[in-house]
Design an enzyme around this catalytic site. Structure first.
Site, PDB file in Angstrom:
ATOM      1  N   GLU A  54       1.544  -1.282   0.049  1.00  0.00           N
ATOM      2  CA  GLU A  54       0.257  -0.083  -0.159  1.00  0.00           C
ATOM      3  C   GLU A  54       0.644   1.853  -0.124  1.00  0.00           C
ATOM      4  OE1 GLU A  54      -3.508   0.583   2.169  1.00  0.00           O
ATOM      5  OE2 GLU A  54      -3.494  -1.166   3.033  1.00  0.00           O
ATOM      6  N   ASP A  65      -7.013   7.505   9.916  1.00  0.00           N
ATOM      7  CA  ASP A  65      -5.726   6.810  10.219  1.00  0.00           C
ATOM      8  C   ASP A  65      -5.587   7.846  11.297  1.00  0.00           C
ATOM      9  OD1 ASP A  65      -4.699   5.514   7.696  1.00  0.00           O
ATOM     10  OD2 ASP A  65      -4.931   7.642   7.122  1.00  0.00           O
ATOM     11  N   TYR A 180     -11.121  -5.849   1.840  1.00  0.00           N
ATOM     12  CA  TYR A 180     -10.664  -5.106   2.685  1.00  0.00           C
ATOM     13  C   TYR A 180     -10.940  -4.520   4.197  1.00  0.00           C
ATOM     14  CZ  TYR A 180      -7.207  -1.884   5.191  1.00  0.00           C
ATOM     15  OH  TYR A 180      -6.230  -1.809   6.165  1.00  0.00           O
TER      16      TYR A 180
END
Length: 275
Positions: A54, A65, A180
């Protein structure tokens, strides 16, 4: 790079790991952190131990994040990293012989600002293999998904422990490359471990899906990677790699430090296969 398109290269990477009896390893690293040349050297160094990588496209408001990746993206932006710069770095890595599939991890605003059609076409031309866009829900991703497919790229969709059956069905129906699976309810770099019942959830999704299921968020150690790899098709590690890089005594040592960390993760995934 071969004749396959990005979707084909992603599929081949998972198939190769499966053939070796282990989950695929997918580290995350922020392009341009702490500077352009260091990030290129770090990605080159980890590539031999990675099945996919990634590559973080920095954005000023990375909602999914935690503080570690937020810090790296902010530093990268301060150093002048742009979408155009990320394209150039992908081209440079390919020109240096890195063939590992690249998943471009970034947020939707820069994609819209660049232009969705141009973003898909230019990323494919540079050598990217797919997109991971955490703030683009599957229900709103039809246009970019079509543009990605036309360019031979995979647009990756997310599921979480809180996903209801309707969301699971929607993602399974539209899945490209892999799914994911977020291991917890929260952000990257979380202190919490994987949600209870995650192995059962991954098994249920794998039963429905025609693509692999990779798990990320909160995986920090080779032992944790091995535990997740025992039931998932892929293991994604980001914040822990950034922290490992930051532990290097000097910038010149960052690539070697990164390679040692990713190599240890890979060895953790290989141990169950060797047992």
């Amino acid at each position: 790079m071969g004749q396959q398109n990005g979707i084909g290269r992603i599929r081949a990477a998972f198939r190769q790991a499966q053939g070796a009896g282990r989950a695929a390893l997918m580290p995350y690293y922020t392009l341009g952190y702490p500077d352009r040349e260091s990030s290129l050297a770090i990605v080159e160094a980890i590539a031999p131990y990675s099945d996919l990588i990634e590559l973080g496209v920095p954005f000023s408001d990375p909602l999914a994040d935690g503080p570690t990746i937020q810090h790296s993206t902010q530093r990268s932006l301060e150093a002048g990293t742009t979408v155009v710069g990320c394209l150039e770095m992908v081209r440079t890595l390919r020109s240096r012989g890195v063939t590992t599939p690249f998943m471009m991890m970034g947020y939707y605003n820069p994609v819209l600002a660049y232009g969705q059609d141009a973003y898909a076409a230019d990323m494919a031309a540079a050598g990217a293999d797919g997109f991971i866009i955490p703030d683009l829900p599957v229900e709103e991703a039809e246009e970019l998904g079509r543009l990605a497919r036309d360019a031979g790229l995979a647009l990756i969709h997310f599921l979480a422990p809180t996903s209801n059956p309707q969301r699971v069905a929607s993602v399974v129906e539209r899945a490209q490359g892999f799914i994911y699976m977020v291991s917890l309810t929260g952000i990257t770099d979380s202190a919490a471990g994987p949600a209870s019942g995650l192995p059962e959830l991954v098994a249920a999704v794998r039963e429905q899906a025609s693509v692999p299921v990779a798990v990320g968020f909160g995986i920090k150690t080779p032992a944790q990677a091995a535990a997740v790899g025992a039931y998932a098709d892929g293991v994604i590690v980001g914040s822990a790699l950034i922290r490992a890089v930051e532990s290097a005594a000097e910038r010149a040592a960052m690539p070697e430090t990164a390679a040692a960390f990713v190599r240890a993760l890979r060895e953790g995934l290989e141990e169950p296969a060797a047992a």
